[in-house]
Design a protein around this motif. Structure first.
Motif, mmCIF file in Angstrom:
data_model
loop_
_atom_site.group_PDB
_atom_site.id
_atom_site.type_symbol
_atom_site.label_atom_id
_atom_site.label_comp_id
_atom_site.label_asym_id
_atom_site.label_seq_id
_atom_site.Cartn_x
_atom_site.Cartn_y
_atom_site.Cartn_z
ATOM 1 N N GLU A 104 0.819 -1.222 0.000
ATOM 2 C CA GLU A 104 0.000 0.000 0.000
ATOM 3 C C GLU A 104 0.850 1.269 0.000
ATOM 4 O O GLU A 104 0.352 2.357 -0.318
ATOM 5 N N TYR A 105 2.143 1.143 0.354
ATOM 6 C CA TYR A 105 3.009 2.320 0.407
ATOM 7 C C TYR A 105 3.979 2.388 -0.772
ATOM 8 O O TYR A 105 4.938 3.166 -0.752
ATOM 9 N N SER A 106 3.748 1.596 -1.800
ATOM 10 C CA SER A 106 4.724 1.533 -2.894
ATOM 11 C C SER A 106 4.893 2.878 -3.594
ATOM 12 O O SER A 106 6.015 3.272 -3.937
ATOM 13 N N GLU A 107 3.785 3.601 -3.814
ATOM 14 C CA GLU A 107 3.912 4.866 -4.533
ATOM 15 C C GLU A 107 4.622 5.922 -3.692
ATOM 16 O O GLU A 107 5.398 6.727 -4.220
ATOM 17 N N ARG A 108 4.402 5.925 -2.396
ATOM 18 C CA ARG A 108 5.115 6.881 -1.536
ATOM 19 C C ARG A 108 6.596 6.547 -1.490
ATOM 20 O O ARG A 108 7.448 7.453 -1.546
ATOM 21 N N ALA A 109 6.937 5.273 -1.424
ATOM 22 C CA ALA A 109 8.346 4.885 -1.445
ATOM 23 C C ALA A 109 8.998 5.300 -2.761
ATOM 24 O O ALA A 109 10.145 5.768 -2.784
ATOM 25 N N LEU A 110 8.269 5.152 -3.873
ATOM 26 C CA LEU A 110 8.793 5.587 -5.163
ATOM 27 C C LEU A 110 9.041 7.092 -5.164
ATOM 28 O O LEU A 110 10.073 7.561 -5.678
ATOM 29 N N GLU A 111 8.116 7.868 -4.610
ATOM 30 C CA GLU A 111 8.296 9.324 -4.545
ATOM 31 C C GLU A 111 9.569 9.693 -3.790
ATOM 32 O O GLU A 111 10.361 10.534 -4.233
ATOM 33 N N LEU A 112 9.781 9.053 -2.645
ATOM 34 C CA LEU A 112 10.936 9.387 -1.810
ATOM 35 C C LEU A 112 12.241 8.968 -2.471
ATOM 36 O O LEU A 112 13.221 9.726 -2.475
ATOM 37 N N LEU A 113 12.284 7.764 -3.024
ATOM 38 C CA LEU A 113 13.504 7.311 -3.696
ATOM 39 C C LEU A 113 13.809 8.194 -4.907
ATOM 40 O O LEU A 113 14.972 8.513 -5.178
ATOM 41 N N SER A 114 12.781 8.595 -5.631
ATOM 42 C CA SER A 114 12.977 9.458 -6.799
ATOM 43 C C SER A 114 13.542 10.806 -6.370
ATOM 44 O O SER A 114 14.438 11.365 -7.034
ATOM 45 N N ASP A 115 13.050 11.337 -5.286
ATOM 46 C CA ASP A 115 13.569 12.610 -4.766
ATOM 47 C C ASP A 115 15.046 12.491 -4.415
ATOM 48 O O ASP A 115 15.833 13.420 -4.644
ATOM 49 N N MET A 116 15.445 11.327 -3.902
ATOM 50 C CA MET A 116 16.840 11.128 -3.512
ATOM 51 C C MET A 116 17.791 11.087 -4.703
ATOM 52 O O MET A 116 18.999 11.304 -4.538
ATOM 53 N N MET A 117 17.282 10.821 -5.890
ATOM 54 C CA MET A 117 18.158 10.771 -7.057
ATOM 55 C C MET A 117 18.643 12.158 -7.474
ATOM 56 O O MET A 117 19.526 12.286 -8.321
ATOM 57 N N TYR A 118 18.057 13.206 -6.879
ATOM 58 C CA TYR A 118 18.541 14.578 -7.081
ATOM 59 C C TYR A 118 18.995 15.126 -5.730
ATOM 60 O O TYR A 118 18.313 15.941 -5.108
ATOM 61 N N PRO A 119 20.157 14.670 -5.249
ATOM 62 C CA PRO A 119 20.619 15.047 -3.911
ATOM 63 C C PRO A 119 21.056 16.508 -3.852
ATOM 64 O O PRO A 119 21.387 17.135 -4.869
ATOM 65 N N ARG A 120 21.103 17.016 -2.631
ATOM 66 C CA ARG A 120 21.475 18.414 -2.391
ATOM 67 C C ARG A 120 22.956 18.652 -2.678
ATOM 68 O O ARG A 120 23.343 19.680 -3.204
ATOM 69 N N LEU A 121 23.806 17.714 -2.289
ATOM 70 C CA LEU A 121 25.255 17.814 -2.468
ATOM 71 C C LEU A 121 25.793 19.136 -1.930
ATOM 72 O O LEU A 121 26.503 19.876 -2.610
ATOM 73 N N ALA A 122 25.443 19.420 -0.681
ATOM 74 C CA ALA A 122 25.913 20.644 -0.020
ATOM 75 C C ALA A 122 27.372 20.492 0.401
ATOM 76 O O ALA A 122 27.778 19.422 0.869
ATOM 77 N N GLU A 123 28.147 21.552 0.249
ATOM 78 C CA GLU A 123 29.571 21.474 0.570
ATOM 79 C C GLU A 123 29.797 21.195 2.047
ATOM 80 O O GLU A 123 30.734 20.473 2.414
ATOM 81 N N SER A 124 28.958 21.741 2.926
ATOM 82 C CA SER A 124 29.128 21.500 4.364
ATOM 83 C C SER A 124 28.950 20.016 4.688
ATOM 84 O O SER A 124 29.731 19.438 5.464
ATOM 85 N N ASP A 125 27.939 19.376 4.090
ATOM 86 C CA ASP A 125 27.742 17.939 4.290
ATOM 87 C C ASP A 125 28.915 17.151 3.711
ATOM 88 O O ASP A 125 29.364 16.156 4.291
ATOM 89 N N PHE A 126 29.388 17.590 2.570
ATOM 90 C CA PHE A 126 30.493 16.928 1.880
ATOM 91 C C PHE A 126 31.731 16.887 2.756
ATOM 92 O O PHE A 126 32.370 15.834 2.922
ATOM 93 N N GLU A 127 32.089 18.013 3.352
ATOM 94 C CA GLU A 127 33.296 18.071 4.175
ATOM 95 C C GLU A 127 33.143 17.240 5.447
ATOM 96 O O GLU A 127 34.083 16.588 5.891
ATOM 97 N N THR A 128 31.944 17.249 6.027
ATOM 98 C CA THR A 128 31.707 16.443 7.228
ATOM 99 C C THR A 128 31.774 14.953 6.916
ATOM 100 O O THR A 128 32.370 14.164 7.661
ATOM 101 N N GLU A 129 31.190 14.556 5.782
ATOM 102 C CA GLU A 129 31.114 13.139 5.433
ATOM 103 C C GLU A 129 32.472 12.577 5.036
ATOM 104 O O GLU A 129 32.682 11.357 5.092
ATOM 105 N N LYS A 130 33.402 13.434 4.647
ATOM 106 C CA LYS A 130 34.746 12.964 4.320
ATOM 107 C C LYS A 130 35.331 12.130 5.459
ATOM 108 O O LYS A 130 35.931 11.074 5.240
#
Length: 424
Positions: A104-130
């Motif tokens: 019953e949640y397949s379409e919502r899961a698709l929406e969220l995963l699709s949104d993740m395919m366009y990530p923010r890629l913020a420099e602050s997150d990038f430096e922390t995740e290093k």
């Protein structure tokens, strides 16, 4: 254009968006769950610039740090709201983001995963995740088997992109710039380099309609990769001495079939007969005799290339004998052939694995994506079983004889023994 077909027990669907995004699905109406994934055809072998080695795996982390609409906390919360199992992985050849939810949640899961395919890629997150990635590299290096396998890939695939480590190196991660990651995402995360796979209890027409609304305006980019068949030029010994270890890890690799090779099933059955983890020749003659904590053999098949890999983990005292026995079992198989009864056992184990895994929506979803990459179509369970059944002992021997299994062995060992001690 949407195509739906029933093959035996399998109900398959395919649809390609105008921007090249390929959607593949399998309806499993008797299940309550559905598994959904974006399979991106990019991995460490696509990191041709040494300055970005590890960027595929690093980017996988960054996808979870935030999208154009949600931050990392909101991503977690929204998936929690639908009770989803969410994860991802990066390999040499692919990056996959997946979720498993109630139908019953397949379409919502698709929406969220699709949104993740366009990530923010913020420099602050990038430096922390290093630092997270660098710590992951350190943990991997503290695990002897992982370290030995990484050295094997680097040694065997010397000069080939498959020699690139999935995690990258401390140097490449520390010196990487956010602009380089953004450029890689722009090139490799185009719609025409992705597969959207779904399996389980879902409505195909509604799923495709939602995917059209979510993804039809996605950009395109690079697609696939250039074929690069590979064999090592000659035999290589790379023995890494670490006197702190009380175990000796032995990895012995040699050229074999690619994942697309028509003889893939024959080679995989040969590897199973030689050294699967229970009931094979190596299992009975090395592991069950107490000479090694573990000893096995198997096929690592990739796009355009592959290897037959023999491995063992023993005490330093037994390691020279274990290495000789690994080579002796391979030689015996090549010289004396295969018995019908051991081929029957190997087939039965593989067929049982196929049938049992078909009861998992996640496994079926992942198989749909890999089948599409390998063959450009979906393979039914019955067809895969038929392919296994069709293999003969002659097929296996003919396949193994195609490759220089004796002449191009690459040995990587890690433990307290020197090369002279190990090969005595």
């Amino acid at each position: 254009m949407t195509d739906s077909i029933t093959v035996g027990r399998d109900i398959f669907h395919t649809h390609r968006l105008s921007n090249g995004l390929q959607i593949v699905g399998q309806s499993m109406p008797d299940f309550e769950s559905v598994s959904i994934a974006y399979y991106v055809r990019t991995g460490s072998r696509d990191e041709h610039d040494p300055a970005i080695e590890g960027v595929s795996h690093f980017l996988e982390h960054m996808v979870f740090k935030g999208t154009q609409h949600l931050d990392w906390q909101q991503i977690t919360l929204e998936f929690n709201k639908i009770g989803a199992e969410l994860n991802a992985f990066t390999s040499h050849e692919a990056t996959m983001y997946f979720a498993r939810v109630l139908g019953e949640y397949s379409e919502r899961a698709l929406e969220l995963l699709s949104d993740m395919m366009y990530p923010r890629l913020a420099e602050s997150d990038f430096e922390t995740e290093k630092e997270v990635i660098i710590n992951e590299i350190a943990r991997s290096e503290d695990q002897p088997y992982n370290l030995a396998f990484r050295r094997l890939a680097q040694t065997y695939f010397n000069g080939h992109p498959l020699g690139h480590d999935v995690l990258g190196s401390r140097e490449s991660i520390r010196n990487m710039r956010i602009e380089q990651m953004r450029d890689y995402w722009q090139r490799r995360y185009g719609a025409n380099n992705m597969i959207l796979a779904v399996a389980g209890n879902f409505d195909w027409e509604r799923f495709v309609a939602r995917a059209e609304r979510l993804c039809s305006d996605w950009r395109t980019g690079e697609s696939g990769r250039e074929p690069q068949p590979y064999e090592p030029a000659h035999a290589i010994n790379n023995v890494i001495v670490d006197p702190r270890l009380r175990q000796q890890i032995i990895l012995l690799a040699m050229p074999c079939v690619s994942i697309q090779d028509p003889d893939y099933y024959a080679a995989a059955l040969g590897g199973s007969i030689l050294g699967d983890t229970d009931g094979s020749r190596i299992y009975w003659n090395i592991h069950q005799k107490g000479l090694a904590e573990s000893a096995s053999a198997g096929l690592w098949a990739l796009e355009d290339t592959g290897m037959l890999l023999l491995e063992a983990n023993s005490t330093p005292e037994e390691a020279p004998r274990v290495l000789r026995l690994l080579r002796a079992e391979l030689e015996s198989l090549l010289a004396d052939g295969i018995y019908e009864d051991e081929l029957r056992r190997a087939k039965d184990k593989w067929i049982s694995s196929i049938v049992l895994s078909s009861e998992s929506t996640f496994t079926r979803m992942r198989t749909l994506a890999s089948d599409w990459v390998t063959e450009g179509r979906l393979i039914s369970i019955d067809e895969e079983i038929e392919r296994v059944e069709r293999v003969t002992t002659d097929d296996i021997m003919r396949t193994l004889q195609r490759f220089p299994l004796r002449e191009k062995q690459v040995l990587v060992a890690l433990g307290p023994l020197s090369e002279e001690q190990l090969l005595n």
